[in-house]
Write an enzyme that holds these catalytic residues in place. Sequence first.
Site, PDB file in Angstrom:
ATOM      1  N   GLY A  52      58.408 -10.100 -60.371  1.00  0.00           N
ATOM      2  CA  GLY A  52      57.592  -9.816 -61.550  1.00  0.00           C
ATOM      3  C   GLY A  52      58.432 -10.061 -62.789  1.00  0.00           C
ATOM      4  N   ASN A  56      62.175  -8.226 -63.841  1.00  0.00           N
ATOM      5  CA  ASN A  56      63.319  -9.142 -63.856  1.00  0.00           C
ATOM      6  C   ASN A  56      64.054  -9.077 -65.194  1.00  0.00           C
ATOM      7  OD1 ASN A  56      62.713 -10.029 -61.288  1.00  0.00           O
ATOM      8  ND2 ASN A  56      61.728 -11.916 -61.962  1.00  0.00           N
ATOM      9  N   GLN A 177      50.969 -18.071 -67.379  1.00  0.00           N
ATOM     10  CA  GLN A 177      49.555 -18.036 -67.749  1.00  0.00           C
ATOM     11  C   GLN A 177      49.137 -19.267 -68.559  1.00  0.00           C
ATOM     12  OE1 GLN A 177      47.404 -16.394 -66.503  1.00  0.00           O
ATOM     13  NE2 GLN A 177      48.097 -14.355 -65.938  1.00  0.00           N
ATOM     14  N   ASN A 199      59.703 -22.788 -71.694  1.00  0.00           N
ATOM     15  CA  ASN A 199      60.569 -23.898 -71.317  1.00  0.00           C
ATOM     16  C   ASN A 199      60.005 -25.172 -71.947  1.00  0.00           C
ATOM     17  OD1 ASN A 199      58.487 -24.962 -69.614  1.00  0.00           O
ATOM     18  ND2 ASN A 199      59.231 -23.746 -67.885  1.00  0.00           N
ATOM     19  N   THR A 227      63.893 -23.226 -73.534  1.00  0.00           N
ATOM     20  CA  THR A 227      64.944 -23.481 -72.552  1.00  0.00           C
ATOM     21  C   THR A 227      64.780 -24.902 -72.023  1.00  0.00           C
ATOM     22  OG1 THR A 227      63.567 -22.447 -70.825  1.00  0.00           O
ATOM     23  CG2 THR A 227      65.212 -21.066 -71.914  1.00  0.00           C
ATOM     24  N   GLY A 232      70.460 -26.741 -71.294  1.00  0.00           N
ATOM     25  CA  GLY A 232      70.745 -25.655 -72.222  1.00  0.00           C
ATOM     26  C   GLY A 232      69.509 -25.105 -72.905  1.00  0.00           C
ATOM     27  N   GLY A 260      64.705 -18.079 -65.939  1.00  0.00           N
ATOM     28  CA  GLY A 260      64.149 -17.923 -67.279  1.00  0.00           C
ATOM     29  C   GLY A 260      64.064 -16.474 -67.715  1.00  0.00           C
ATOM     30  N   ASP A 261      63.730 -15.592 -66.783  1.00  0.00           N
ATOM     31  CA  ASP A 261      63.666 -14.166 -67.107  1.00  0.00           C
ATOM     32  C   ASP A 261      65.049 -13.639 -67.495  1.00  0.00           C
ATOM     33  OD1 ASP A 261      60.982 -14.253 -66.416  1.00  0.00           O
ATOM     34  OD2 ASP A 261      61.339 -13.597 -64.360  1.00  0.00           O
TER      35      ASP A 261
END
Length: 328
Positions: A52, A56, A177, A199, A227, A232, A260-261
């Site tokens: 989740g 995270n 989402q 991202n 991201t 980087g 990413g989290d």
Amino acid sequence: MPSPRPLLIAGSIATDHLMTFQGKFEDSLVVEQLHKLSVSFLVDDLEIRRGGVAPNMCFGLGRLGLHPVLVGAAGEDFGDYRSWLERHGVDCSHVRISETKHTARFVCTTDSTMAQFASFYPGAMAEARHIELAPIVQAVGEPEYVLIGADDPDGMLRHTDECRQRGYAFIADPSQQLAFGEGDLIRRLVDGAALLFSNEYESHLIEQKTGWSADEVLSRVGVQVTTLGADGVRVRRRGKDDIVLPAAKDVRAVEPTGVGDAFRAGFLAALAWDVGLERAAQVGCVLAAYVVETVGTQEYSFTAEQFLGRLEHSYGPEAAADVRAHLS
């Protein structure tokens, strides 16, 4: 040094059930009979991982010494997960516990060719739409930010609208989402955010679905953080040069889930320390490196000195010096 104001992290709470089948699914499938499909596979192992997006991020913030407030909905089976998070510095006292549904669950079987059969059960996540932020703020204090991550769409909208109405600074992080949301939903989730996370692919998806150009997106948020995977991160601000930084050095990638989290957690921690956007991106990249080198989104650990050493190795002694007092 004054204590930072609380960070409210709203988003999905889930567990992942991951299984491995040593054969090939295709060997058990008869194309002409797919409309009567009924097969079972003997799997070799089962891994249950905590997941989740909100837990995270909260776990990463806790590893860096902060005490984030988890906002989301879970089932009565959340007990063990709650204990784990609380042991790592996360305030779980405001998680809504459903009386009728289990915590959201991802169940996936992967065969030897990396083909997958997977199901996602949203369960209690749908009750995020019933969570009001004001009583939480009354209990914990005025937030530095409310991060609104991927969750029940109606819950995300409710949190975003409440932040606007009550004047809470919010961070838009719609991530998963975006693939399912229509333009109107995405515009409402993004417009007015103090900070937008995505991202690179998601940033283009935002532009495509909202009909806004890249500059128009930036005009509607305070800061846009994108991201770039192994390349980087890029931080955009209105009227200022972009900050573009490489990823942390000498990363031994094993599994990308949750990276990413972790970046977001490191970035938010550095914002709470008030060390600037460049340092925030650097701290985020280093924390992300720990996750990508580990199987599981919350299985990594480090000492303060190990983290600072890695920060210095990747971004120089000044970066480590700026962070040292906050981390230690």
